[in-house]
Design a protein around this motif. Structure first.
Motif, mmCIF file in Angstrom:
data_model
loop_
_atom_site.group_PDB
_atom_site.id
_atom_site.type_symbol
_atom_site.label_atom_id
_atom_site.label_comp_id
_atom_site.label_asym_id
_atom_site.label_seq_id
_atom_site.Cartn_x
_atom_site.Cartn_y
_atom_site.Cartn_z
ATOM 1 N N ALA A 1 30.935 0.488 14.503
ATOM 2 C CA ALA A 1 32.089 1.157 15.114
ATOM 3 C C ALA A 1 31.960 2.671 15.146
ATOM 4 O O ALA A 1 32.925 3.356 15.496
ATOM 5 N N GLN B 1 42.492 -3.514 12.594
ATOM 6 C CA GLN B 1 41.124 -3.688 12.090
ATOM 7 C C GLN B 1 40.563 -2.372 11.571
ATOM 8 O O GLN B 1 39.908 -2.321 10.526
ATOM 9 N N LEU B 2 40.806 -1.317 12.323
ATOM 10 C CA LEU B 2 40.326 -0.004 11.879
ATOM 11 C C LEU B 2 40.979 0.381 10.548
ATOM 12 O O LEU B 2 40.308 0.865 9.629
ATOM 13 N N ARG C 1 33.305 2.601 20.655
ATOM 14 C CA ARG C 1 33.616 1.463 19.785
ATOM 15 C C ARG C 1 34.840 1.746 18.921
ATOM 16 O O ARG C 1 35.676 0.869 18.706
ATOM 17 N N GLN D 1 41.194 7.547 16.051
ATOM 18 C CA GLN D 1 41.277 7.020 17.413
ATOM 19 C C GLN D 1 41.721 8.106 18.387
ATOM 20 O O GLN D 1 41.297 8.107 19.545
ATOM 21 N N LEU E 1 38.676 -0.317 18.991
ATOM 22 C CA LEU E 1 39.031 -1.211 17.881
ATOM 23 C C LEU E 1 40.540 -1.438 17.810
ATOM 24 O O LEU E 1 41.312 -0.477 17.943
#
Ligand code: SF4
Length: 243
Positions: free
Chosen positions: A69, A82-83, A74, A101, A78
């Motif tokens: 990631a 999950q991140l 990527r 992000q 995500l």
């Protein structure tokens, strides 16, 4: 504790920073920061290390690597839950997930995913772009500029404040940008020098110049240090800020 008697440092204040850097370099050598496989990984690490230890960051980076990631594409794609789960070891994982992000999305939307392009151009402009992103303060911005983009932007952290207050070159009231300016006006404009100096400051803080205990007799800059000249070997909260 009795230290060897040495002549007073006779250099002007602006020369003392370089003098101290040379002493640290003689003692620690080149430390080759920042440990990462890519500039984007450095930027991710600079955000993750906010308010936590590097050991915790390593766990989070390891999780991101396992998920492949560590690219803007990527990471931006995500699912946020999950991140958050991957970076949870670094603490403040919701804030940091949003910051990561946001950085990744900004790079993709405005800079074709290129951190190098984002950090290029006049240094003050690149720094202002970083500081305009949510959750990116001066220390994080300068870490990204210096260690991810190889730009000559000095990083000031709590270790820098602690050591240079003890040495006597800072009084304790200076704001971040004032300290950064003092270093940058006193040193050659050299990203590699800034890189090594900051790494060596951190190394000194972890070995000799600890928060609550100093090992001045073993310190490579004890001849330049006001605290050592006073002959103290330990630190009280009354003497120094809690850095
Ligand atoms: S001489 Fe002592 S107080 Fe001064 S920088 Fe070294 S360890 Fe810190």
């Amino acid at each position: 504790m009795t230290l060897r008697t040495q002549p007073e440092m006779s250099t002007l204040p602006n020369q003392q920073y370089l003098h101290i850097q040379r002493r640290l370099h003689d003692h620690f050598g080149s430390l080759h920061w920042w440990p990462a496989d890519s500039p984007f990984e450095v930027a991710v690490g600079a955000i993750l290390t906010q308010n936590t230890t590097w050991t915790n960051v390593e766990w989070a980076i390891c999780n991101l690597k396992q998920a492949e990631a560590l690219s803007p594409e990527r990471l931006a794609a995500l699912p946020v839950n999950q991140l958050e789960a991957m970076i949870r070891p670094s603490g403040f994982y919701r804030q940091k997930a949003a910051r990561l992000q946001n950085l990744a999305t900004h790079l993709l939307e405005d800079w074709q995913g290129s951190l190098a392009d984002f950090c290029a151009g006049p240094l003050n402009d690149a720094r202002a772009r970083l500081l305009a992103l949510p959750g990116i303060g001066p220390e994080t911005a300068d870490s990204i500029l210096l260690y991810a983009a190889d730009r000559p932007s000095f990083v000031v952290d709590a270790y820098t404040r602690r050591i240079f207050e003890r040495i006597g070159l800072l009084q304790g009231q200076e704001k971040y940008d004032e300290i950064r300016r003092m270093f940058m006006q006193s040193l050659p404009e050299d990203a590699n020098l800034y890189n090594e100096f900051h790494a060596q400051i951190v190394q000194l803080a972890k070995t000799c110049c600890r928060k609550n205990k100093t090992l001045c007799a073993d310190c490579p800059v004890n001849r330049e240090c006001s605290f050592a000249k006073r002959g103290s070997s330990s630190v009280t909260q009354r003497e120094f800020r809690n850095t």
